[in-house]
Motif scaffolding. Structure first.
Motif, PDB file in Angstrom:
ATOM      1  N   SER A   1     -12.417 -12.605   2.600  1.00  0.00           N
ATOM      2  CA  SER A   1     -11.660 -11.429   3.020  1.00  0.00           C
ATOM      3  C   SER A   1     -10.159 -11.600   2.824  1.00  0.00           C
ATOM      4  O   SER A   1      -9.625 -12.711   2.899  1.00  0.00           O
ATOM      5  CB  SER A   1     -11.916 -11.135   4.502  1.00  0.00           C
ATOM      6  N   LEU A   2      -9.508 -10.473   2.593  1.00  0.00           N
ATOM      7  CA  LEU A   2      -8.048 -10.416   2.571  1.00  0.00           C
ATOM      8  C   LEU A   2      -7.611  -9.541   3.741  1.00  0.00           C
ATOM      9  O   LEU A   2      -7.997  -8.367   3.821  1.00  0.00           O
ATOM     10  CB  LEU A   2      -7.543  -9.828   1.264  1.00  0.00           C
ATOM     11  N   PHE A   3      -6.819 -10.115   4.631  1.00  0.00           N
ATOM     12  CA  PHE A   3      -6.413  -9.422   5.843  1.00  0.00           C
ATOM     13  C   PHE A   3      -4.939  -9.025   5.791  1.00  0.00           C
ATOM     14  O   PHE A   3      -4.181  -9.486   4.943  1.00  0.00           O
ATOM     15  CB  PHE A   3      -6.654 -10.306   7.067  1.00  0.00           C
ATOM     16  N   CYS A   4      -4.578  -8.180   6.723  1.00  0.00           N
ATOM     17  CA  CYS A   4      -3.195  -7.720   6.829  1.00  0.00           C
ATOM     18  C   CYS A   4      -2.859  -7.519   8.298  1.00  0.00           C
ATOM     19  O   CYS A   4      -3.727  -7.147   9.101  1.00  0.00           O
ATOM     20  CB  CYS A   4      -3.021  -6.408   6.060  1.00  0.00           C
ATOM     21  N   THR A   5      -1.610  -7.767   8.641  1.00  0.00           N
ATOM     22  CA  THR A   5      -1.157  -7.559  10.014  1.00  0.00           C
ATOM     23  C   THR A   5       0.297  -7.102   9.995  1.00  0.00           C
ATOM     24  O   THR A   5       0.909  -6.983   8.933  1.00  0.00           O
ATOM     25  CB  THR A   5      -1.305  -8.837  10.853  1.00  0.00           C
TER      26      THR A   5
ATOM     27  N   ALA B   1       2.495  -0.078   8.746  1.00  0.00           N
ATOM     28  CA  ALA B   1       1.158  -0.040   9.350  1.00  0.00           C
ATOM     29  C   ALA B   1       0.347   1.142   8.838  1.00  0.00           C
ATOM     30  O   ALA B   1      -0.854   1.020   8.591  1.00  0.00           O
ATOM     31  CB  ALA B   1       1.274   0.020  10.873  1.00  0.00           C
ATOM     32  N   ALA B   2       0.990   2.295   8.675  1.00  0.00           N
ATOM     33  CA  ALA B   2       0.272   3.474   8.201  1.00  0.00           C
ATOM     34  C   ALA B   2      -0.312   3.227   6.814  1.00  0.00           C
ATOM     35  O   ALA B   2      -1.479   3.544   6.544  1.00  0.00           O
ATOM     36  CB  ALA B   2       1.210   4.682   8.171  1.00  0.00           C
ATOM     37  N   LEU B   3       0.478   2.630   5.936  1.00  0.00           N
ATOM     38  CA  LEU B   3       0.012   2.365   4.579  1.00  0.00           C
ATOM     39  C   LEU B   3      -0.973   1.199   4.552  1.00  0.00           C
ATOM     40  O   LEU B   3      -1.928   1.202   3.756  1.00  0.00           O
ATOM     41  CB  LEU B   3       1.216   2.084   3.676  1.00  0.00           C
ATOM     42  N   ASP B   4      -0.768   0.202   5.415  1.00  0.00           N
ATOM     43  CA  ASP B   4      -1.735  -0.892   5.536  1.00  0.00           C
ATOM     44  C   ASP B   4      -3.128  -0.342   5.830  1.00  0.00           C
ATOM     45  O   ASP B   4      -4.130  -0.763   5.223  1.00  0.00           O
ATOM     46  CB  ASP B   4      -1.340  -1.838   6.672  1.00  0.00           C
ATOM     47  N   LEU B   5      -3.202   0.585   6.773  1.00  0.00           N
ATOM     48  CA  LEU B   5      -4.495   1.160   7.153  1.00  0.00           C
ATOM     49  C   LEU B   5      -5.109   1.952   6.001  1.00  0.00           C
ATOM     50  O   LEU B   5      -6.327   1.922   5.789  1.00  0.00           O
ATOM     51  CB  LEU B   5      -4.323   2.041   8.394  1.00  0.00           C
ATOM     52  N   CYS B   6      -4.275   2.622   5.241  1.00  0.00           N
ATOM     53  CA  CYS B   6      -4.789   3.361   4.083  1.00  0.00           C
ATOM     54  C   CYS B   6      -5.314   2.420   3.012  1.00  0.00           C
ATOM     55  O   CYS B   6      -6.316   2.725   2.337  1.00  0.00           O
ATOM     56  CB  CYS B   6      -3.701   4.255   3.508  1.00  0.00           C
ATOM     57  N   TYR B   7      -4.671   1.282   2.835  1.00  0.00           N
ATOM     58  CA  TYR B   7      -5.156   0.290   1.876  1.00  0.00           C
ATOM     59  C   TYR B   7      -6.490  -0.286   2.347  1.00  0.00           C
ATOM     60  O   TYR B   7      -7.364  -0.581   1.534  1.00  0.00           O
ATOM     61  CB  TYR B   7      -4.120  -0.811   1.691  1.00  0.00           C
ATOM     62  N   LEU B   8      -6.635  -0.458   3.643  1.00  0.00           N
ATOM     63  CA  LEU B   8      -7.927  -0.872   4.177  1.00  0.00           C
ATOM     64  C   LEU B   8      -8.979   0.195   3.910  1.00  0.00           C
ATOM     65  O   LEU B   8     -10.102  -0.102   3.464  1.00  0.00           O
ATOM     66  CB  LEU B   8      -7.800  -1.121   5.685  1.00  0.00           C
ATOM     67  N   ALA B   9      -8.631   1.445   4.146  1.00  0.00           N
ATOM     68  CA  ALA B   9      -9.574   2.550   3.944  1.00  0.00           C
ATOM     69  C   ALA B   9     -10.033   2.660   2.497  1.00  0.00           C
ATOM     70  O   ALA B   9     -11.153   3.092   2.220  1.00  0.00           O
ATOM     71  CB  ALA B   9      -8.939   3.872   4.396  1.00  0.00           C
ATOM     72  N   SER B  10      -9.181   2.256   1.568  1.00  0.00           N
ATOM     73  CA  SER B  10      -9.512   2.370   0.148  1.00  0.00           C
ATOM     74  C   SER B  10     -10.080   1.077  -0.430  1.00  0.00           C
ATOM     75  O   SER B  10     -10.271   0.980  -1.647  1.00  0.00           O
ATOM     76  CB  SER B  10      -8.289   2.810  -0.650  1.00  0.00           C
ATOM     77  N   GLY B  11     -10.345   0.078   0.413  1.00  0.00           N
ATOM     78  CA  GLY B  11     -10.977  -1.157  -0.037  1.00  0.00           C
ATOM     79  C   GLY B  11     -10.033  -2.168  -0.650  1.00  0.00           C
ATOM     80  O   GLY B  11     -10.487  -3.191  -1.172  1.00  0.00           O
ATOM     81  N   ARG B  12      -8.740  -1.953  -0.580  1.00  0.00           N
ATOM     82  CA  ARG B  12      -7.775  -2.901  -1.141  1.00  0.00           C
ATOM     83  C   ARG B  12      -7.528  -4.067  -0.182  1.00  0.00           C
ATOM     84  O   ARG B  12      -7.096  -5.143  -0.602  1.00  0.00           O
ATOM     85  CB  ARG B  12      -6.463  -2.184  -1.444  1.00  0.00           C
TER      86      ARG B  12
ATOM     87  N   ASP C   1       2.597   5.309  14.376  1.00  0.00           N
ATOM     88  CA  ASP C   1       2.302   4.347  13.317  1.00  0.00           C
ATOM     89  C   ASP C   1       0.842   4.408  12.873  1.00  0.00           C
ATOM     90  O   ASP C   1       0.532   4.107  11.719  1.00  0.00           O
ATOM     91  CB  ASP C   1       2.593   2.920  13.787  1.00  0.00           C
ATOM     92  N   ILE C   2      -0.047   4.750  13.799  1.00  0.00           N
ATOM     93  CA  ILE C   2      -1.477   4.595  13.523  1.00  0.00           C
ATOM     94  C   ILE C   2      -2.278   5.888  13.607  1.00  0.00           C
ATOM     95  O   ILE C   2      -3.449   5.899  13.216  1.00  0.00           O
ATOM     96  CB  ILE C   2      -2.099   3.567  14.487  1.00  0.00           C
ATOM     97  N   ALA C   3      -1.693   6.961  14.115  1.00  0.00           N
ATOM     98  CA  ALA C   3      -2.475   8.184  14.366  1.00  0.00           C
ATOM     99  C   ALA C   3      -3.175   8.667  13.108  1.00  0.00           C
ATOM    100  O   ALA C   3      -4.372   9.012  13.128  1.00  0.00           O
ATOM    101  CB  ALA C   3      -1.566   9.284  14.925  1.00  0.00           C
ATOM    102  N   ALA C   4      -2.475   8.712  11.991  1.00  0.00           N
ATOM    103  CA  ALA C   4      -3.082   9.165  10.736  1.00  0.00           C
ATOM    104  C   ALA C   4      -3.908   8.062  10.086  1.00  0.00           C
ATOM    105  O   ALA C   4      -5.055   8.277   9.677  1.00  0.00           O
ATOM    106  CB  ALA C   4      -2.000   9.644   9.772  1.00  0.00           C
ATOM    107  N   GLY C   5      -3.338   6.870   9.980  1.00  0.00           N
ATOM    108  CA  GLY C   5      -4.000   5.784   9.268  1.00  0.00           C
ATOM    109  C   GLY C   5      -5.326   5.363   9.869  1.00  0.00           C
ATOM    110  O   GLY C   5      -6.299   5.101   9.148  1.00  0.00           O
ATOM    111  N   ALA C   6      -5.394   5.290  11.202  1.00  0.00           N
ATOM    112  CA  ALA C   6      -6.640   4.879  11.841  1.00  0.00           C
ATOM    113  C   ALA C   6      -7.745   5.909  11.601  1.00  0.00           C
ATOM    114  O   ALA C   6      -8.910   5.549  11.375  1.00  0.00           O
ATOM    115  CB  ALA C   6      -6.424   4.672  13.337  1.00  0.00           C
TER     116      ALA C   6
END
Length: 215
Positions: free
Chosen positions: A104-108, A141-152, A165-170
């Protein structure tokens, strides 16, 4: 960015509440609330590092049901509506199928003001860094979550963030087939301190096991 979004929302949805990073709260009906982050990744932007975004979400009774995150550097717009899936530029996206920590590749992310949360996250960063292919800290954080959503990315966590920060991305992650909870596994993550862990369904319980370890 924020001024434009506030003007558009107040014109089209008078009476709705708006919560923004820069202006604070625009008074209105909290049962119908918009969350705006006009520039998520400000430090990246000021250093001309092209990883930042504009995030907008709409929530009813405290539950986000619409979300969009725009990445102007790459011309990508991620969006989701509750129950209708997630997309980038109109194309359907989904979380990865990675099912082990070591692949896995993680992000924080690290908040700029909460030093206690930062110290806690340094420990978590170390735990994941040496059990995976790596941990990235990208700065939005918003873009991090989108990258997670797209499998990146395969998993993301942050100890303490803001609602905008998270309302849209989550929501985009959930609509892409991912799981989002608090660090303790509570599905009601959209509440202070807005700490969350997000991943695909296979990895999420494995991440929770790491969080549950004693430091």
């Amino acid at each position: 960015s924020e001024r434009f979004l506030i003007e558009q929302i107040t014109q089209k949805f008078p009476g709705h509440a708006i919560i923004t990073e820069e202006s604070g709260r625009v008074v209105g009906d909290m049962a119908h609330c918009w969350y705006i982050d006009p520039l998520d990744g400000t430090i990246n932007y000021t250093h001309r590092l092209p990883f930042y975004s504009v995030s907008l979400a709409y929530a009813e009774d405290g539950v986000p049901i619409l979300g969009a995150v725009c990445d102007p550097s790459r011309g990508e717009c991620f969006a989701a509506e509750q129950g209708k899936g997630a997309r980038v530029n109109g194309r359907a996206i989904s979380v990865s199928t990675t099912d082990s920590l070591n692949r896995s590749l993680f992000c924080t992310g690290f908040g700029s003001n909460d030093h206690n949360a930062g110290k806690m996250n340094i420990d978590l960063y170390g735990r994941f860094q040496f059990r995976s292919q790596g941990v990235r800290r990208l700065g939005s954080a918003a873009l991090d979550l989108c990258y997670l959503a797209s499998g990146r990315l395969d998993g993301f966590w942050e100890v303490s963030v803001h609602a905008w920060d998270i309302a849209a991305g989550a929501l985009i992650v959930e609509e892409a087939g991912g799981v989002v909870t608090t660090l303790e596994g509570d599905p009601h993550y959209f509440a202070p301190p807005y700490g969350l862990v997000a991943a695909n369904p296979a990895l999420h319980p494995l991440m929770l096991e790491v969080f549950a370890e004693q430091g």
